[in-house]
Design an enzyme around this catalytic site. Sequence first.
Site, PDB file in Angstrom:
ATOM      1  CG  ASP A  31       6.401  60.281  39.757  1.00 59.03           C
ATOM      2  OD1 ASP A  31       6.642  60.738  38.237  1.00 59.03           O
ATOM      3  OD2 ASP A  31       6.219  59.402  40.275  1.00 59.03           O
ATOM      4  CG  ASN A 161       0.484  64.828  38.974  1.00 60.45           C
ATOM      5  OD1 ASN A 161      -0.812  65.210  38.865  1.00 60.45           O
ATOM      6  ND2 ASN A 161       1.535  65.083  39.359  1.00 60.45           N
ATOM      7  CE  LYS A 162       4.607  64.730  36.164  1.00 64.49           C
ATOM      8  NZ  LYS A 162       5.747  65.055  35.780  1.00 64.49           N
ATOM      9  N   GLY A 466      55.644  49.016  59.751  1.00 59.49           N
ATOM     10  CA  GLY A 466      57.638  49.050  59.444  1.00 59.49           C
ATOM     11  C   GLY A 466      57.659  50.367  60.506  1.00 59.49           C
ATOM     12  CB  SER A 537      44.681  49.297  65.346  1.00 66.14           C
ATOM     13  OG  SER A 537      45.959  49.727  66.291  1.00 66.14           O
TER      14      SER A 537
END
Lengths: 629, 308
Positions: A31, A161-162, A466, A537
């Site tokens: 922009d 703008n522009k 495990g 955990s």
Amino acid sequence: MTAPMTSLAAYLAEQEKKSLLRFLTCGSVDDGKSTLIGRLLYDSKLLFEDHLAALEKDSKKHGTTGEDIDFALLVDGLEAEREQGITIDVAYRFFATDRRKFIVADTPGHEQYTRNMATGASNSELAVILIDARKGVLTQTRRHAYIASLLGIRHVVLAINKIDLVEFSQGVFNEIVADFGEFAKKLHFASLAPIPISARFGDNVISKSEHTPWYTGPTLLQHLETVDVETELGGKPFRLPVQWVNRPNLDFRGFSGTIVSGRIKSGDDVVVAKSGRRSTVKRIVTMDGDLDEGLPGEAVTLTLADEIDISRGDLLSAPTARPEVSDQFSAHLLWMSEDEMLPGRQYLLKIGARTVPVSISELKHKVDVNTLDHMAGKTLALNEVGYGNISAAQPIAFDAYAENRDTGGFILIDRFTNTTVAAGMIDFGLRRATNVHWQALDVNKSLRAETKGQKPAVLWFTGLSGSGKSTIANLVEGALFAQGRHTYLLDGDNVRHGLNRDLGFTDVDRVENIRRVAEAARLFVDAGLIVLVSFISPFRSERRMARELLGSGEFIEVFVDTPIDVCMERDPKGLYRKARDGEIKNFTGIDSPYEAPESADLTLLTVESDPATLAEKVVDYLRARELIP
Amino acid sequence: MNSSVAPVASRLTHLKRLEAESIHIMREVAAEFRNPVMLYSIGKDSSVMLHLAMKAFYPSLPPFPLLHVDTTWKFKEMIAFRDETAKRLGLKLIVHINEDGVRRGINPFDSGSALHTQVMKTEGLKQALDKYGFDAAFGGARRDEEKSRAKERVFSFRTATHAWDPKNQRPELWRLYNTRVRPGESIRVFPLSNWTELDVWQYVMMEDIPIVPLYYAKKRPVVERDGALIMVDDERMKMRPGESPDMRLVRFRTLGCYPLTGAIESPAITMEEIVSEMLIARTSERQGRVIDHDENSSMEKKKREGYF
């Protein structure tokens, strides 16, 4: 030489008296934000010749404007920015006119860099929101307008703008103004000034454009020079977060910090917000001599008439208008990290000069930046905004952000990566901490433990599924029981059948799972027990949270270290097979990470010793720590 | 009571506000870091930074030492000023020289400015930071000096290898600075970020801060080399064919290694004259620095590698 000297002195005095406007430019990518700032610097003749020469060279190499100078290259200072022709991070530029000094933050338009836009907004009083006249109001326009308002910006310039590319059309201009105005109604800006500009050619930037006779308002620079953004900080209640206790010798004890609002004189009463202790200001000390009065923004050192307990992080306040003090409050959060926000996970909150551990106890809603509608949600991803309740480990003193940016704004820091993950704006406290006291019980933890002939603690067994956690924990409990010790075993699978039945295996649920187990363990420790927790955990941060919930020395992290291939081979419950077959999702070690402890209190290598030997090692450890006789 | 007086006193002046901001930053560092240090490069910005540090902790002394990374090619007057300043203020001064670079004979004439700066300045700095285990280092850089500096945070994070990642900087909101680092990592802190060159000179004048005499015009022996006026500060500077030192009335806008710092011709012998000159200058102060022009984004590149 006298004449020029006088004029120099006059000129410098003039400089000193000028007011300062801090503003940012924002809006969607392309922009023309950087181009606009370049234009402002160029037209106000603030560019040095060598900078200009470099700019011309750069324009030829990277420029996107053909033969003309590409002003964006003035502010896009990073190599990556010039190569890609985009702005990545906020740049600060300084310029001055005869009327005002300016600090402008040029912020990026890409959604992925929204956090950098918020960074620029946090210290600005005004936002220039650019819109490409050909494209109108875009998602990013709305996002930036919303974030500007969220961060407390009250004044907006809508720079369309522009305008040259739409034949300087008043119709297009009016349509965009109406469109934006509709959205901005909900944002309650104090002023909104739409201006048609061409940053590239300079129309209505500094001088009035002859192409827009229908526009009768000020040029952008005229507006920036005259807009009144003064917030009367001096009229607000006195606040000074203590940064540093100044103690050069036994005769001097001063409290150094910046006055963030209000004024202070010697003889004024002050109160330490959190403790409620009061005293009177004796001196306002600076190297240039004592001050009669301290003003907002001034960095001073106060000495007080009484010896009261004050340390870094305390908030000195006006006794007649005190801040809130609470350990629970609601706040808006802008999430700035790639790692999503997890409720229950611990973060560090920094407000003023104070840092405390907190967790987000509940996310009330998320905000859709397009419509400002509230949406349900449990977590926040990068650049998302939400509103929720925050629970702190200790009470903090604060004001609502709408009242005071400095005592109501905070950042959240991730405890592991140390990055800043969120910006927060406090809304209000949820309860007055001063009214909530822990019930002081006559029978306490140490008395209970004493009758059992042991010291309470948690043995926290962590490791892959495990790895042998439960086997070893069971053996340890058996050995302790045989010695007449009072124990309790919390096992992952068993807890999941009851207390944590409602939780799944997403990251959010895993955090909550651990939080509940840690809280349960804490109660058992309070009852004087030796608690054995056998939980995969997988996250370090959650284990750390558990460690912090318990008293010092009461948390013993036991890492059951078994290589994953061994665990997969053992596969006592057939879970690895299922996970590999895709029947189970988020399985630790397969498609969910396991973060091994960096410094466990005990590490048990199961491939080297049998479970009985390892259990004995744990019992020996407890004895060595004198937790059991 | 004259009612028109009140609004003026209700607000800090521009320089007072900048001063307060810098002091706030310095106190934050002193309170939160284990082992901070102030990089002292002897120039006007360092002089201002040091003056602010004296104010920030008054009546205590600043709770950190000064560090000068000496390339062995500084102007003689700078070194004398450095030692005198530390002594006058009663501060601890650490001087570090990259001995390895000295042994290798690195120098700005034969090694080239880029290699000399890399070895004697950047590497030397990293050595010193590692040697003393500093976790925070103040620098006097300003955002108006150079494009990549305009992009840098006030608290700028560095990895354990001192690298800067400009694309991944910590968001920095309000006056809240994230000071958390792990062992080995550090933060470069820039308390003068929001000052401009004019602010610095004006403050030097207002506060009467001592600066190195090289900033004032004097007849000095210079040679014109590659478009810059280089002062012949000692016998290590070899004359090229056809060169011979010329006594000219010159002064310096910035100070660095003498063979890499261009002088400007100027009659300014008072602070007022310096500021007046500055106000009409059409080139930036860093124009006199030979090292910045090696390649266009050379500052960013040096900073990524650990330069201040």
